[in-house]
Design an enzyme around this catalytic site. Structure first.
Site, PDB file in Angstrom:
ATOM      1  CB  CYS A   1      -0.930  -0.003   1.206  1.00 12.69           C
ATOM      2  SG  CYS A   1      -1.664  -1.621   1.480  1.00 12.69           S
TER       3      CYS A   1
ATOM      4  CG  HIS B   1      -2.174   4.379   4.788  1.00  9.70           C
ATOM      5  ND1 HIS B   1      -1.985   4.313   3.426  1.00  9.70           N
ATOM      6  CD2 HIS B   1      -2.309   3.095   5.214  1.00  9.70           C
ATOM      7  CE1 HIS B   1      -2.014   3.035   3.048  1.00  9.70           C
ATOM      8  NE2 HIS B   1      -2.211   2.282   4.106  1.00  9.70           N
TER       9      HIS B   1
ATOM     10  CD  GLU C   1      -2.252   7.620   8.822  1.00  8.39           C
ATOM     11  OE1 GLU C   1      -1.721   8.374   7.987  1.00  8.39           O
ATOM     12  OE2 GLU C   1      -3.242   6.897   8.554  1.00  8.39           O
TER      13      GLU C   1
ATOM     14  CE  LYS D   1      -5.585   4.170   1.576  1.00  8.48           C
ATOM     15  NZ  LYS D   1      -4.690   5.316   1.807  1.00  8.48           N
TER      16      LYS D   1
ATOM     17  CG  HIS E   1      -6.326   0.756   0.638  1.00  9.31           C
ATOM     18  ND1 HIS E   1      -5.344   1.357  -0.134  1.00  9.31           N
ATOM     19  CD2 HIS E   1      -5.664   0.196   1.689  1.00  9.31           C
ATOM     20  CE1 HIS E   1      -4.161   1.155   0.414  1.00  9.31           C
ATOM     21  NE2 HIS E   1      -4.342   0.457   1.530  1.00  9.31           N
TER      22      HIS E   1
ATOM     23  CG  PHE F   1      -0.252  -5.669   4.339  1.00  9.25           C
ATOM     24  CD1 PHE F   1      -0.820  -4.892   5.328  1.00  9.25           C
ATOM     25  CD2 PHE F   1      -1.059  -6.596   3.682  1.00  9.25           C
ATOM     26  CE1 PHE F   1      -2.164  -5.023   5.668  1.00  9.25           C
ATOM     27  CE2 PHE F   1      -2.404  -6.735   4.006  1.00  9.25           C
ATOM     28  CZ  PHE F   1      -2.953  -5.950   4.994  1.00  9.25           C
TER      29      PHE F   1
END
Length: 412
Positions: A163, A302, A313, A334, A339, A398
């Site tokens: 991502c 994010h 975050e 998002k 996403h 990830f």
């Protein structure tokens, strides 16, 4: 002396519009591009929703023969790149092609090609597998196809960091220009993995939202959030050295001034719980730009709408910015486009550039009740008209990959 780098072209294929303008207007209007998955039958799937790109015809951007030799993720990249090149008014016939490079990443490549050909392998044997399977499937083909379409012969790379792919791709392009390896770079991300195995895999990981209400599925920072919604699309920008842009009289949108990249070294899917890795990436991007943390007005988070991401975050932003965190506008693109995985950083960087150009920070759509642990200003309700001088965009992938880009108002 490292060179200054500016943004001169934008291109976007997204679930809320197939151009930068349509995408940006959609964000301002809080248009949610999420709906029932149409790519395949979801009867047996827990996750029923996705943010699909609509009304996309590759033949509008490339000849039909070229389109046929590309999978969907590559078609999106070429389409967004074509828009960005046109927007920058970049004429390759006037450029040294070896000074124009490409840094376009995809997190996954083509799952469609893998599914299709694996079915053939099982049903008809190895002799029937398409000889083009490998070049159709591999993730670097987005960068390869973009370079072929436009005759760009400089550095051509594909960063794959899940991502964080789009953000790292732009960051590495920025470095290449700063360092003098290229004068112009096309940079960003692309993804098209709304497929049976893609959705099944993320669902098995319990990463996807199981909500069946498009307006309550991707709800970053909301106490009811229960996973992300898979999106698809591409966001690509033209970056140039300031001298090169000025010499050709290019329109300058903004200056990209900082890039920070770290690893959590913690867990393959969960971010570090104290947010230290992401915080360090933000601090590095701001220091790289020669600015102070207080100079930042806006953070494009994010903000995936998963329980862990949004909480950690938020901690990271507070760790990096201290008291200034409460003064920041923080939002999640998002909330409207889902996403976009490897493409997320590309479209979110474009969001930051448009926020600076337009003096507007879009709302986090769908946010109703903040999680008690998420206690910053997430632009709940309506977007805000304000002067944005300096914005940062975060991507956390990830594997523990953290990347932050800093973009600021251009001053000659």
């Amino acid at each position: 002396m490292s060179r200054r780098v500016v943004v001169t072209g934008l291109g976007a294929i997204t679930p809320i519009g197939n151009s930068t303008e349509a995408f940006w207007e959609g964000l301002k209007e809080k248009k949610v591009g999420i709906g029932p998955i149409t790519a395949f039958d979801t009867t047996e799937y827990k996750a029923k929703l996705a943010a699909e790109v609509k009304d996309f015809d590759p033949k509008e951007y490339m000849d039909p023969k070229a389109a046929k030799r590309m999978e969907r993720f590559c078609q999106f990249a070429v389409a967004a790149a074509k828009q960005a090149v046109a927007d920058a008014d970049l004429d390759m016939e006037k450029e040294d092609p070896f000074r124009v490079g490409v840094s376009v990443g995809s997190g996954i490549g083509s799952l469609q090609a893998v599914e299709r050909e694996y079915k053939k392998l099982l049903e008809k044997g190895p002799g029937r597998v398409n000889p083009m399977l490998v070049p159709l499937m591999i993730s670097n083909m987005a960068a390869g196809n973009v370079s072929i379409q436009f005759g760009m012969k400089g550095k051509c790379i594909n960063v794959v960091t899940a991502c964080a792919t789009g953000t790292h791709s732009i960051g590495e392009a920025f470095r290449a220009i700063q360092y003098g390896e290229a004068d112009v770079m096309l940079a960003g991300g692309t993804e098209a993995s709304i497929t049976p195995i893609g959705v099944a895999g993320f669902t098995a990981l319990t990463a996807l939202s199981t909500s069946e209400d498009p307006m309550r599925a991707s709800i970053p920072f909301d106490v009811e959030r229960n996973g992300f919604v898979m999106g698809e699309g591409s966001g690509i920008v033209v970056l140039e050295s300031l001298e090169h842009a000025q010499a050709r009289g290019a329109k300058i949108y903004a200056e990209i001034a900082g890039y920070g990249a770290t690893a959590d070294a913690y867990h393959i899917t969960s971010p570090a719980e104290d947010g230290s890795g992401a915080a360090k990436a933000m601090e590095m991007a701001v220091a790289d730009a020669g600015l102070k943390m207080e100079d930042v007005d806006y953070v494009n988070a994010h903000g995936t709408s998963t329980h862990h991401n949004d909480l950690f975050e938020t901690k990271a932003i507070k760790m990096a910015f201290g008291d200034h965190a409460k003064k920041l506008k923080v939002n999640s693109t998002k909330s409207m486009v889902g996403h976009l995985l490897g493409a997320a950083g590309g479209v979110e960087f474009i969001t930051c550039v448009k926020s600076i150009e337009d003096g507007f920070v879009h709302a986090t759509a769908g946010l109703q009740n903040e999680d008690p642990g998420c206690d910053l200003d997430y632009v709940k309700g309506e977007g805000v008209k304000m002067d944005v001088n300096c914005a940062i965009s975060n991507s956390l992938g990830f594997g523990g990959h953290n990347a932050t880009l800093l973009v600021k108002k251009f001053q000659g």
